[in-house]
Design a protein around this motif. Structure first.
Motif, PDB file in Angstrom:
ATOM      1  N   PHE A 149      46.586  28.911  19.828  1.00 13.82           N
ATOM      2  CA  PHE A 149      46.529  30.231  19.206  1.00 13.82           C
ATOM      3  C   PHE A 149      45.855  31.191  20.174  1.00 13.82           C
ATOM      4  CE2 PHE A 149      42.825  27.813  17.827  1.00 13.82           C
ATOM      5  CZ  PHE A 149      41.784  28.645  18.212  1.00 13.82           C
ATOM      6  N   SER A 150      45.960  32.470  19.883  1.00 16.93           N
ATOM      7  CA  SER A 150      45.408  33.503  20.742  1.00 16.93           C
ATOM      8  C   SER A 150      44.580  34.481  19.920  1.00 16.93           C
ATOM      9  CB  SER A 150      46.536  34.258  21.462  1.00 16.93           C
ATOM     10  OG  SER A 150      46.023  35.314  22.237  1.00 16.93           O
ATOM     11  N   LEU A 151      43.390  34.797  20.429  1.00  9.10           N
ATOM     12  CA  LEU A 151      42.528  35.803  19.827  1.00  9.10           C
ATOM     13  C   LEU A 151      42.329  36.939  20.813  1.00  9.10           C
ATOM     14  CD1 LEU A 151      39.775  33.502  18.247  1.00  9.10           C
ATOM     15  CD2 LEU A 151      41.730  34.547  17.092  1.00  9.10           C
ATOM     16  N   ALA A 152      42.483  38.170  20.358  1.00  5.41           N
ATOM     17  CA  ALA A 152      42.299  39.363  21.189  1.00  5.41           C
ATOM     18  C   ALA A 152      43.196  39.333  22.421  1.00  5.41           C
ATOM     19  CB  ALA A 152      40.826  39.512  21.598  1.00  5.41           C
ATOM     20  N   GLY A 153      44.379  38.756  22.257  1.00 10.02           N
ATOM     21  CA  GLY A 153      45.328  38.732  23.361  1.00 10.02           C
ATOM     22  C   GLY A 153      44.969  37.791  24.489  1.00 10.02           C
ATOM     23  N   MET A 154      44.094  36.822  24.235  1.00 15.18           N
ATOM     24  CA  MET A 154      43.630  35.916  25.281  1.00 15.18           C
ATOM     25  C   MET A 154      44.241  34.523  25.121  1.00 15.18           C
ATOM     26  SD  MET A 154      39.593  36.868  25.798  1.00 15.18           S
ATOM     27  CE  MET A 154      39.150  36.596  24.076  1.00 15.18           C
ATOM     28  N   THR A 155      44.276  33.799  26.241  1.00 12.39           N
ATOM     29  CA  THR A 155      44.598  32.374  26.249  1.00 12.39           C
ATOM     30  C   THR A 155      43.283  31.606  26.326  1.00 12.39           C
ATOM     31  OG1 THR A 155      46.698  32.752  27.374  1.00 12.39           O
ATOM     32  CG2 THR A 155      45.782  30.534  27.488  1.00 12.39           C
ATOM     33  N   HIS A 156      43.166  30.524  25.546  1.00 16.88           N
ATOM     34  CA  HIS A 156      41.902  29.797  25.434  1.00 16.88           C
ATOM     35  C   HIS A 156      42.098  28.352  25.906  1.00 16.88           C
ATOM     36  CE1 HIS A 156      40.853  33.221  22.918  1.00 16.88           C
ATOM     37  NE2 HIS A 156      41.942  32.961  22.211  1.00 16.88           N
ATOM     38  N   GLN A 184      37.034  28.438  28.090  1.00 14.36           N
ATOM     39  CA  GLN A 184      37.453  29.441  29.076  1.00 14.36           C
ATOM     40  C   GLN A 184      38.538  30.316  28.473  1.00 14.36           C
ATOM     41  OE1 GLN A 184      37.606  28.454  33.390  1.00 14.36           O
ATOM     42  NE2 GLN A 184      39.801  28.769  33.171  1.00 14.36           N
ATOM     43  N   ASN A 185      38.364  31.626  28.591  1.00 11.02           N
ATOM     44  CA  ASN A 185      39.274  32.594  27.990  1.00 11.02           C
ATOM     45  C   ASN A 185      39.897  33.448  29.092  1.00 11.02           C
ATOM     46  OD1 ASN A 185      38.254  32.169  25.038  1.00 11.02           O
ATOM     47  ND2 ASN A 185      36.418  32.545  26.252  1.00 11.02           N
ATOM     48  N   PHE A 186      41.206  33.612  29.033  1.00 10.57           N
ATOM     49  CA  PHE A 186      41.948  34.331  30.071  1.00 10.57           C
ATOM     50  C   PHE A 186      42.750  35.448  29.426  1.00 10.57           C
ATOM     51  CE2 PHE A 186      45.979  35.071  32.189  1.00 10.57           C
ATOM     52  CZ  PHE A 186      45.628  35.216  33.514  1.00 10.57           C
ATOM     53  N   ARG A 187      42.704  36.636  30.061  1.00  7.91           N
ATOM     54  CA  ARG A 187      43.512  37.738  29.553  1.00  7.91           C
ATOM     55  C   ARG A 187      44.123  38.507  30.714  1.00  7.91           C
ATOM     56  NH1 ARG A 187      42.123  42.328  24.973  1.00  7.91           N
ATOM     57  NH2 ARG A 187      44.126  43.412  25.116  1.00  7.91           N
ATOM     58  N   TYR A 194      43.681  40.624  36.016  1.00  9.75           N
ATOM     59  CA  TYR A 194      43.390  39.725  34.910  1.00  9.75           C
ATOM     60  C   TYR A 194      41.891  39.433  34.878  1.00  9.75           C
ATOM     61  CZ  TYR A 194      43.154  35.725  38.185  1.00  9.75           C
ATOM     62  OH  TYR A 194      42.810  34.862  39.216  1.00  9.75           O
ATOM     63  N   ALA A 195      41.400  39.035  33.703  1.00 11.82           N
ATOM     64  CA  ALA A 195      39.988  38.727  33.510  1.00 11.82           C
ATOM     65  C   ALA A 195      39.847  37.331  32.921  1.00 11.82           C
ATOM     66  CB  ALA A 195      39.331  39.755  32.592  1.00 11.82           C
ATOM     67  N   GLN A 196      38.724  36.695  33.266  1.00  9.72           N
ATOM     68  CA  GLN A 196      38.427  35.353  32.767  1.00  9.72           C
ATOM     69  C   GLN A 196      36.973  35.324  32.319  1.00  9.72           C
ATOM     70  OE1 GLN A 196      39.650  31.741  35.154  1.00  9.72           O
ATOM     71  NE2 GLN A 196      37.436  31.484  35.302  1.00  9.72           N
ATOM     72  N   LEU A 197      36.727  34.788  31.132  1.00  9.09           N
ATOM     73  CA  LEU A 197      35.386  34.691  30.581  1.00  9.09           C
ATOM     74  C   LEU A 197      35.156  33.256  30.147  1.00  9.09           C
ATOM     75  CD1 LEU A 197      32.786  36.217  29.649  1.00  9.09           C
ATOM     76  CD2 LEU A 197      33.930  36.524  27.429  1.00  9.09           C
ATOM     77  N   GLY A 198      34.070  32.648  30.645  1.00 13.81           N
ATOM     78  CA  GLY A 198      33.816  31.243  30.356  1.00 13.81           C
ATOM     79  C   GLY A 198      32.419  30.997  29.815  1.00 13.81           C
ATOM     80  N   PHE A 199      32.318  29.989  28.942  1.00 20.53           N
ATOM     81  CA  PHE A 199      31.036  29.544  28.393  1.00 20.53           C
ATOM     82  C   PHE A 199      30.912  28.051  28.662  1.00 20.53           C
ATOM     83  CE2 PHE A 199      32.746  32.965  25.817  1.00 20.53           C
ATOM     84  CZ  PHE A 199      31.690  33.873  25.757  1.00 20.53           C
ATOM     85  N   THR A 200      29.779  27.625  29.226  1.00 17.86           N
ATOM     86  CA  THR A 200      29.575  26.219  29.555  1.00 17.86           C
ATOM     87  C   THR A 200      28.246  25.739  28.983  1.00 17.86           C
ATOM     88  OG1 THR A 200      30.744  26.551  31.657  1.00 17.86           O
ATOM     89  CG2 THR A 200      29.495  24.512  31.408  1.00 17.86           C
ATOM     90  N   PHE A 220      31.996  35.269  34.371  1.00 22.29           N
ATOM     91  CA  PHE A 220      33.032  36.289  34.243  1.00 22.29           C
ATOM     92  C   PHE A 220      33.722  36.457  35.591  1.00 22.29           C
ATOM     93  CE2 PHE A 220      34.285  40.762  34.856  1.00 22.29           C
ATOM     94  CZ  PHE A 220      35.205  40.895  33.833  1.00 22.29           C
ATOM     95  N   ARG A 221      35.040  36.572  35.550  1.00 25.73           N
ATOM     96  CA  ARG A 221      35.822  36.803  36.765  1.00 25.73           C
ATOM     97  C   ARG A 221      36.845  37.901  36.489  1.00 25.73           C
ATOM     98  NH1 ARG A 221      39.408  32.527  40.416  1.00 25.73           N
ATOM     99  NH2 ARG A 221      40.728  34.088  41.407  1.00 25.73           N
ATOM    100  N   LEU A 222      36.939  38.828  37.429  1.00 24.77           N
ATOM    101  CA  LEU A 222      37.943  39.883  37.385  1.00 24.77           C
ATOM    102  C   LEU A 222      38.693  39.880  38.704  1.00 24.77           C
ATOM    103  CD1 LEU A 222      39.177  42.422  35.998  1.00 24.77           C
ATOM    104  CD2 LEU A 222      37.418  43.760  37.182  1.00 24.77           C
TER     105      LEU A 222
END
Length: 340
Positions: A149-156, A184-187, A194-200, A220-222
């Motif tokens: 599934f996708s939240l806020a247009g992101m891939t999880h 890890q979330n990718f949009r 593109y942007a990437q946000l990760g929690f570890t 965070f990666r942009l």
């Protein structure tokens, strides 16, 4: 025209013939990488000014339609080691991928990368101090899946890994079980960015030293890469921060560290970079470290790159030092400078 012979529409079986020699089909793909360095310091006496930092031999093979194996051997300081050696299965029920063996763990954006593929010559200081000299790796099992599934247009994407890790920063060099989880979330922001946000979250216990360690990370990666520029232009910004909570013999400490990293490819050959590191010592006295690392990289080809790097390092207990480093990395084989 009239009288012309009708076209032959009879179906025929099409047979494909491979002209590979059977012996080579069974061989794994083999790649080799060398990492050589010249270093100048502002302190005397000079030492280790020429270093063959690492030679790596990689073996990779699709064993069957379901599993693939990778082995990475390293030759460093006249010693042979196994950086990674694992087999993984894809297409499992529940969209799972299963990894089994020794592998670098999925922490932040850069821990998974091998040394010669990094945007600088060394891992960020927070990796070195909180995890180990070359980041976090270990032998064990890992599970990966992309959420359906996708939240806020992101891939999880989700990773859960359990390994036995020789992490000096986490366990005072004890080979202890480490449990790691990562979201890890990718949009895709546009055709060019593109942007990437990760929690570890990672941690474990060293019963021999009455030590428990818990590490939380946010990264965070942009990346901006215009399609019309191909491989000639891109920019990547990385921001990572970590909180290490330790209990040692009843005493609790909480320490923080992180880094910011910016790389800009100005042309097919030239890459400019800069990284700033800051952290508190993982435990003991609350000493602080920071480092500034500018880089200039010339990609001679996909097989060779040269990097000129400066390092200004400051430790609140030991003072400051400076280094200038010339790094030469060469690669041969099908995988070259892959980022794993």
């Amino acid at each position: 025209g009239p009288g012309a012979a009708p076209a032959d529409t009879t179906s025929r079986d099409v047979v494909f013939v491979s002209h590979q020699r059977n012996a080579s089909v069974l061989n794994p793909e083999i790649s080799a990488t060398g990492d050589l360095r010249l270093v100048a310091r502002d302190q005397s006496p000079q030492r280790d000014n020429g270093v063959a930092r690492e030679f790596e031999i990689a073996f990779q093979s699709a064993l069957d339609p379901y599993s693939t194996a990778k082995i990475f051997l390293t030759f460093e300081d006249e010693e042979v080691g196994v950086e990674e050696g694992y087999v993984y299965w894809t297409g499992l029920p529940g969209r799972l991928r299963l990894d089994l063996g020794k592998f670098r763990q999925q922490l932040g954006d850069l821990n998974r990368w091998h040394l010669h593929a990094l945007p600088e010559s060394e891992y960020p200081l927070v990796y070195q101090r909180y995890l180990g000299a070359e980041g976090l790796d270990g032998a064990g099992i890992g599970l990966y899946t992309a959420l359906p599934f996708s939240l806020a247009g992101m891939t999880h994407e989700v990773w859960v890994q359990g390994t036995t890790s020789p992490a000096e920063g986490l366990y005072l060099a004890g080979h202890q079980p480490t449990l790691l989880g990562r979201l890890q979330n990718f949009r895709q922001l546009s055709r060019s960015a593109y942007a990437q946000l990760g929690f570890t979250a990672a941690g474990g216990n060293n019963a021999d030293s009455a030590l428990t360690s818990r590490l939380l990370g946010l990264d965070f990666r942009l990346t901006w890469r215009p399609p019309q520029a191909g491989t000639r232009q891109d920019l990547t910004l990385r921001l990572e921060g970590y909180r290490l909570r330790s209990h040692l013999a009843g005493a609790a400490t909480t320490r923080y560290g992180g880094f910011a990293d910016l790389t800009y490819r100005a042309s097919r050959r030239w890459v400019l970079g800069f990284r700033g590191d800051w952290l508190q010592a993982p435990r003991g006295a609350d000493t602080r470290e920071w480092q500034l690392t500018p880089t200039l990289t010339w990609w001679e080809s996909e097989f060779v790159y040269l990097r000129l790097e400066g390092q200004h390092h400051h430790d609140s207990a030991a003072g400051s030092d400076n280094r200038v480093l010339l790094q030469a990395v060469f690669a041969m084989g099908p995988h070259k400078h892959e980022t794993y």
